[in-house]
Design an enzyme around this catalytic site. Structure first.
Site, PDB file in Angstrom:
ATOM      1  N   ASN A  69       0.906  -1.083   0.092  1.00 33.87           N
ATOM      2  CA  ASN A  69      -0.018  -0.126   0.057  1.00 33.87           C
ATOM      3  C   ASN A  69       0.889   1.117  -0.070  1.00 33.87           C
ATOM      4  OD1 ASN A  69      -1.984   1.924   0.592  1.00 33.87           O
ATOM      5  ND2 ASN A  69      -2.357   1.384   2.654  1.00 33.87           N
ATOM      6  N   TRP A  70       1.052   1.882  -0.990  1.00 35.88           N
ATOM      7  CA  TRP A  70       1.977   3.137  -1.094  1.00 35.88           C
ATOM      8  C   TRP A  70       1.223   4.179  -0.536  1.00 35.88           C
ATOM      9  CZ3 TRP A  70       4.308   3.232  -6.837  1.00 35.88           C
ATOM     10  CH2 TRP A  70       5.045   2.077  -7.081  1.00 35.88           C
ATOM     11  N   LYS A  71       0.044   4.270   0.071  1.00 32.48           N
ATOM     12  CA  LYS A  71      -0.670   5.400   0.528  1.00 32.48           C
ATOM     13  C   LYS A  71      -0.149   6.765  -0.468  1.00 32.48           C
ATOM     14  CE  LYS A  71      -0.192   3.268   4.927  1.00 32.48           C
ATOM     15  NZ  LYS A  71       0.018   3.383   6.022  1.00 32.48           N
ATOM     16  N   HIS A  82      -9.192   0.970   4.939  1.00 28.96           N
ATOM     17  CA  HIS A  82      -8.392   1.101   5.813  1.00 28.96           C
ATOM     18  C   HIS A  82      -8.437   1.980   6.689  1.00 28.96           C
ATOM     19  CE1 HIS A  82      -4.159   2.298   6.392  1.00 28.96           C
ATOM     20  NE2 HIS A  82      -3.614   1.428   5.934  1.00 28.96           N
ATOM     21  N   GLU A  92      -6.873   4.652   7.973  1.00 30.28           N
ATOM     22  CA  GLU A  92      -6.721   6.114   7.599  1.00 30.28           C
ATOM     23  C   GLU A  92      -7.991   6.650   6.894  1.00 30.28           C
ATOM     24  OE1 GLU A  92      -2.962   5.586   5.431  1.00 30.28           O
ATOM     25  OE2 GLU A  92      -1.979   4.917   7.294  1.00 30.28           O
ATOM     26  N   GLU A 128      -5.252  -4.970  10.694  1.00 23.15           N
ATOM     27  CA  GLU A 128      -4.166  -3.806  10.877  1.00 23.15           C
ATOM     28  C   GLU A 128      -4.305  -3.034  12.029  1.00 23.15           C
ATOM     29  OE1 GLU A 128      -1.961  -2.923   6.942  1.00 23.15           O
ATOM     30  OE2 GLU A 128      -3.885  -1.470   7.177  1.00 23.15           O
ATOM     31  N   GLY A 138       2.783   2.168  10.884  1.00 20.92           N
ATOM     32  CA  GLY A 138       3.651   3.396  10.591  1.00 20.92           C
ATOM     33  C   GLY A 138       4.270   3.879  11.895  1.00 20.92           C
ATOM     34  N   SER A 196       3.705  -2.095  10.301  1.00 18.42           N
ATOM     35  CA  SER A 196       5.183  -2.205  10.729  1.00 18.42           C
ATOM     36  C   SER A 196       5.685  -3.194  10.067  1.00 18.42           C
ATOM     37  CB  SER A 196       5.264  -1.706  11.972  1.00 18.42           C
ATOM     38  OG  SER A 196       4.902  -0.104  12.204  1.00 18.42           O
ATOM     39  N   GLY A 238       2.953  -1.118   4.166  1.00 19.25           N
ATOM     40  CA  GLY A 238       2.804   0.163   3.998  1.00 19.25           C
ATOM     41  C   GLY A 238       4.433   0.624   3.667  1.00 19.25           C
ATOM     42  N   GLY A 239       5.073   1.272   4.613  1.00 17.62           N
ATOM     43  CA  GLY A 239       6.346   1.896   4.261  1.00 17.62           C
ATOM     44  C   GLY A 239       7.398   1.158   3.851  1.00 17.62           C
TER      45      GLY A 239
HETATM   46  P1  PGA Z   1       2.954   0.346   7.599  1.00 22.32           P
HETATM   47  O1  PGA Z   1       1.500   0.472   7.158  1.00 22.32           O
HETATM   48  O2  PGA Z   1       3.487  -0.932   7.130  1.00 22.32           O
HETATM   49  O3  PGA Z   1       3.592   1.562   7.088  1.00 22.32           O
HETATM   50  O4  PGA Z   1       2.691   0.161   9.147  1.00 22.32           O
HETATM   51  C1  PGA Z   1       0.518  -0.625   6.950  1.00 22.32           C
HETATM   52  C2  PGA Z   1      -0.562   0.081   6.277  1.00 22.32           C
HETATM   53  O5  PGA Z   1      -1.312   0.937   6.720  1.00 22.32           O
HETATM   54  O6  PGA Z   1      -1.250  -0.830   5.375  1.00 22.32           O
END
Ligand code: PGA
Length: 251
Positions: A9-11, A94, A96, A166, A172, A213, A234-235
């Site tokens: 997930n590149w966000k 998600h 967010e 998640e 993050g 993470s 994500g990251g």
């Molecule tokens: P993260 O994000 O790996 O940066 O913690 C995961 C996600 O939000 O899907």
């Protein structure tokens, strides 16, 4: 029997030019990983460019959200048919989106049903906040979100669902959950809800990912758990580390 699944997930990261560059950098490494379903989810504006680069490979493409309406006066939104033209997958619900954009179990459910209608595989996210975790509400929250998101999903579409657990406090933050905790939530909370909704045979086919993470260094701890079928990353999906995570899923 469940094929491991790793999605990046590149966000809200990477311009179109940067997206092309990132896919070129990690593409060969990802292609070399066999026996794992690999998916990348760039921002909408890069989907076409990335689709062109991924054509003919076994790396899938996903969007990070979509609206449930077919078309019309919904400024700023993207419809299921638009996603379907380029993507096999879509991330829905998600945290967010829930936290910053007002999404609820009900609107997540509308999106899931729209994905079903258009045969797009939804990656449905659930997870408790830090406060909910501290006050012992994890099971209740995850159960409510999972049931809410999946109302009305047909038994014949259900096997293609992908659920991502998640915990919000792990996203993050660099503070990943533990393999044991993920196994507990996947095996004792989410899979039983899937059994309730779709019966034991179908529930066994549905992939449940852990997200929060995940890195190349901790991925194996999660993937060694019987009910952790992959990761939503994500990251670390913006780096070569994503290839290491896919390799860990294959191992
Ligand atoms: P993260 O994000 O790996 O940066 O913690 C995961 C996600 O939000 O899907």
């Amino acid at each position: 029997m469940r094929i491991p699944f790793v999605a990046g997930n590149w966000k809200m990261n990477k311009t179109v030019a940067e997206a092309r560059e990132l896919v070129s950098t990690m593409g060969a490494g990802l292609k070399a990983v066999k026996g794992v379903e690999k998916v990348i989810c760039p921002p909408y504006v890069s989907l076409l460019a990335v689709a062109n680069l991924l054509g003919g490979t076994d790396i899938g493409l996903g969007a990070q959200n979509m609206h449930w309406e077919e078309k019309g006066a919904f400024t700023g939104e993207v419809a299921p048919a638009m996603v379907k033209e380029l993507c096999k997958y879509v991330i829905l619900g998600h945290s967010e989106r829930r936290q910053y954009f007002g999404e609820t179990d009900e609107t997540v459910n509308k999106r899931v049903l729209a994905a079903q209608k258009h045969a797009i595989i939804p990656i449905v996210c659930v997870g408790e906040t830090l406060d909910e975790n501290k006050s012992g509400q994890t099971a209740e929250v995850v159960r409510r979100q999972t049931l809410g998101a999946l109302q009305g999903v047909d038994a014949d579409f259900a096997p293609s669902l992908v659920i991502a657990y998640e915990p919000v406090w792990a996203i993050g933050t660099g503070l990943a959950s533990s393999g044991d905790n993920a196994q507990h939530v996947h095996g004792q909370v989410i899979r039983p809800v899937l059994v309730e909704l779709f019966g034991p045979e179908t529930a066994e086919k549905i992939r449940i990912l852990y997200g929060g993470s995940v890195t190349g260094a901790n991925a194996a701890e999660f993937f060694s758990q019987p009910d952790v079928d992959g990761a939503l990353v994500g990251g670390a999906s913006l780096k070569d580390d994503f290839v290491a995570i896919a390799q860990a899923a294959a191992a």
